[in-house]
Design a protein around this motif. Structure first.
Motif, PDB file in Angstrom:
ATOM      1  N   VAL A   1      76.886  59.909  97.762  1.00  0.00           N
ATOM      2  CA  VAL A   1      76.906  60.627  96.276  1.00  0.00           C
ATOM      3  C   VAL A   1      76.663  59.194  95.434  1.00  0.00           C
ATOM      4  O   VAL A   1      77.505  58.254  95.424  1.00  0.00           O
ATOM      5  CB  VAL A   1      78.253  61.323  95.891  1.00  0.00           C
ATOM      6  CG1 VAL A   1      78.173  61.598  94.396  1.00  0.00           C
ATOM      7  CG2 VAL A   1      78.070  62.654  96.785  1.00  0.00           C
ATOM      8  N   THR A   2      75.831  59.201  94.607  1.00  0.00           N
ATOM      9  CA  THR A   2      75.739  57.958  93.610  1.00  0.00           C
ATOM     10  C   THR A   2      75.542  58.903  92.025  1.00  0.00           C
ATOM     11  O   THR A   2      75.199  60.079  91.954  1.00  0.00           O
ATOM     12  CB  THR A   2      74.575  57.267  93.872  1.00  0.00           C
ATOM     13  OG1 THR A   2      73.249  58.152  93.764  1.00  0.00           O
ATOM     14  CG2 THR A   2      74.449  56.655  94.993  1.00  0.00           C
ATOM     15  N   ASN A   3      75.749  57.812  90.931  1.00  0.00           N
ATOM     16  CA  ASN A   3      75.651  58.411  89.606  1.00  0.00           C
ATOM     17  C   ASN A   3      76.255  59.640  89.658  1.00  0.00           C
ATOM     18  O   ASN A   3      75.889  60.702  88.618  1.00  0.00           O
ATOM     19  CB  ASN A   3      74.176  58.605  89.164  1.00  0.00           C
ATOM     20  CG  ASN A   3      73.256  57.496  89.440  1.00  0.00           C
ATOM     21  OD1 ASN A   3      73.890  56.469  89.451  1.00  0.00           O
ATOM     22  ND2 ASN A   3      72.112  57.544  89.808  1.00  0.00           N
ATOM     23  N   PHE A   4      77.649  59.690  89.996  1.00  0.00           N
ATOM     24  CA  PHE A   4      78.425  60.922  89.835  1.00  0.00           C
ATOM     25  C   PHE A   4      78.840  60.959  88.101  1.00  0.00           C
ATOM     26  O   PHE A   4      79.271  59.957  87.738  1.00  0.00           O
ATOM     27  CB  PHE A   4      79.699  60.866  90.582  1.00  0.00           C
ATOM     28  CG  PHE A   4      80.591  61.961  90.488  1.00  0.00           C
ATOM     29  CD1 PHE A   4      80.377  63.108  91.133  1.00  0.00           C
ATOM     30  CD2 PHE A   4      81.852  61.690  89.669  1.00  0.00           C
ATOM     31  CE1 PHE A   4      81.084  64.328  91.174  1.00  0.00           C
ATOM     32  CE2 PHE A   4      82.335  63.035  89.561  1.00  0.00           C
ATOM     33  CZ  PHE A   4      82.187  64.061  90.158  1.00  0.00           C
ATOM     34  N   LYS A   5      78.778  62.320  87.867  1.00  0.00           N
ATOM     35  CA  LYS A   5      79.209  62.292  86.183  1.00  0.00           C
ATOM     36  C   LYS A   5      79.945  63.736  86.330  1.00  0.00           C
ATOM     37  O   LYS A   5      79.294  64.794  86.463  1.00  0.00           O
ATOM     38  CB  LYS A   5      77.831  62.491  85.637  1.00  0.00           C
ATOM     39  CG  LYS A   5      78.179  62.431  84.030  1.00  0.00           C
ATOM     40  CD  LYS A   5      76.735  62.093  83.344  1.00  0.00           C
ATOM     41  CE  LYS A   5      76.545  63.300  82.092  1.00  0.00           C
ATOM     42  NZ  LYS A   5      75.383  63.677  82.054  1.00  0.00           N
TER      43      LYS A   5
END
Length: 486
Positions: free
Chosen positions: A47-51
């Motif tokens: 998971v990347t750029n979790f917001k």
């Protein structure tokens, strides 16, 4: 020869989002314990750029990364590229295909799901599930003039929209497209996008791609797809183009399924061959239950998935749910002691909140993997743990046909019978807003387009305020609804 045995506290099986999230969470909490992650593919999903968009809504990208990235980040995490050979749950023993054997204290199965293929072993039928099959699809499509797509879920929706330069026959068993995610009204809103010229996609691909000669480990059981499932933007950066100039035609056949798939030779020898001059010569022919026959270059089977439980069942006493998933309780425990499960392989066996339902989606794979790790930790530390808040309200953000799509609660009035009313606001080509009310209280919503209503609606669903007095004004575009309910 004595098999090498490892005594370890935690073993996690599966290199998809659920498994990787679970392994990361455990490795960061138990830094002095060795944590093993078994994955059938050399690439893992991270998971990347979790917001965190709101209380329950979350947005993130998914990247394929070499397993070494995880090992560098967590020194106590060992990633082993191997499928599972056997599990003896009573003995807490797991053997990998490569011969390594583990005695574990806690095991979490996150082996995902595999495609429900229309037919096994037909060279003209392709299931799309992992990076490998997506690349195979791209390769075949580059030589194709016409394909038949079967299925009405997320992958089918994305695929028919993204394919260019190839005629697409799309056969669905429902009355409207995308009925897993939306109703007939939303389908009508989206249909013009299939015919419209696609906007030039100048956005860079968000997902870093690492290619290895061949992903996915060949198991001794060839029917398993062992690569992890694709990310929500799997088609970005892959050119999905056929051989026909200026053809982006999609023809939908509603309320039908596949009756039979013929090879060219079978078709030419069959009784159906009387009108071959009309049908032309194709590598494969699909006969639908509505009687229509289409010739095509190949068939894409996008008819859902089946939980990948088979490697774990033999000799164990797992309780399975009706959909063949491993049934888990509200601590993500299976019926076998010290064996947990998360993501697509499992089925929630607890009494769900009135506003939540399980769907095999990325967001839930991440949430379940994270929560399973917390439950394993709580059990080891003998601490109590409550069901996570993410299971209070179903929420999902995705993209279809280049529109942002937000789904909340009982967005399709799931399980409400006749006891509900719908309010809908639609601006052609711009937005589609639907709310589901029962007894004057909002229990679900579908938001397509940049509506900016997700946080307000989430609050209205969570606090169950009586909205009867607002009536249809609730969706009046001239009223700033956020001012009412902040």
């Amino acid at each position: 020869m004595e098999i090498q045995r490892h005594l370890v506290t935690f073993v996690i099986v599966g290199g998809g989002i659920a498994g990787v999230t679970c392994a990361e969470q455990i490795a960061s909490q138990f830094v002095s314990d060795e944590v093993y992650l078994l994955t059938a593919s050399p690439l893992v999903k991270t998971v990347t750029n979790f917001k965190q968009v709101s209380k329950t809504l979350e947005e993130f990208d998914i990247e394929d990364q070499p397993s070494s990235v995880l090992e560098e980040k967590y020194p106590n995490l060992k990633v082993l590229q191997s499928a599972v050979k056997l599990l003896r749950a009573k003995e807490h023993l797991l053997q990998a295909e490569n011969g390594q054997t583990f005695h574990y204290k806690k095991l979490c199965i996150c082996s995902g799901a595999r495609p429900k293929l229309l037919t096994q072993d037909n060279p003209h039928v392709l299931g799309i599930r992992d990076t490998d099959s997506a690349q195979e699809f791209q390769k075949r499509l580059s030589k194709a003039k016409r394909i038949v797509v079967i299925g009405n879920g997320g992958i089918a929706l994305e695929l028919v929209y993204e394919v260019e330069g190839c005629e697409v026959i799309w056969a669905i068993k429902d009355k409207a497209i995308g009925n897993t995610f939306f109703d007939a009204g939303a389908a009508q809103f989206l249909i013009p996008s299939l015919e419209a010229d696609k906007k030039e996609r100048a956005l860079p691909c968000k997902r870093a791609r690492y290619t290895t000669g061949k992903t996915g480990v060949k198991s001794s059981k060839p029917q398993y797809f062992l690569g992890s499932a694709l990310g929500p933007d799997w088609h970005e950066g892959i050119e999905l183009r056929g051989t026909v100039q200026n053809s982006s035609g999609v023809h939908v056949e509603y309320e039908c399924e596949v009756d039979k798939i013929y090879t060219q030779q079978e078709f030419l020898q069959s009784q159906l061959n009387t009108n071959k001059s009309e049908l032309g010569l194709w590598p494969a022919y699909v006969q639908l239950t509505n009687g229509k026959i289409y010739g095509c270059d190949f068939v894409v089977s996008a008819t859902g998935v089946v939980p990948n439980t088979d490697p774990f069942l033999s000799g164990n006493n797992f309780e399975l749910a009706g959909d063949h998933g491993l049934r888990v309780d509200d601590h993500m425990r299976t019926s076998e002691q010290d064996v947990y499960a998360a993501g697509d392989v499992c089925t929630a066996g607890w009494e769900p909140s009135a506003l939540w339902q399980q769907m095999r989606l990325w967001t839930q794979a991440r949430q379940m993997g994270w929560y399973a790790a917390r439950c394993m930790a709580a059990d080891v530390l003998e601490e109590p743990i409550e069901l996570d808040f993410c299971f209070e309200l179903f929420s999902h953000i995705t993209k279809f046909f280049s529109y942002k799509v937000v789904l909340l609660g009982k967005f399709n009035a799931q399980g409400l019978g006749q006891d509900h009313e719908l309010l809908v606001r639609c601006t052609k080509g711009q937005e589609y807003v639907k709310v589901v009310l029962t007894g004057g209280r909002m229990v679900g919503a579908v938001l397509i387009g940049e509506t900016d209503l997700e946080e307000t609606f989430e609050n209205l669903i969570l606090n169950q305020m009586d909205l009867s007095r607002y009536g249809e004004e609730l969706l009046n575009p001239n009223i700033d609804i956020e001012d009412y309910f902040d």
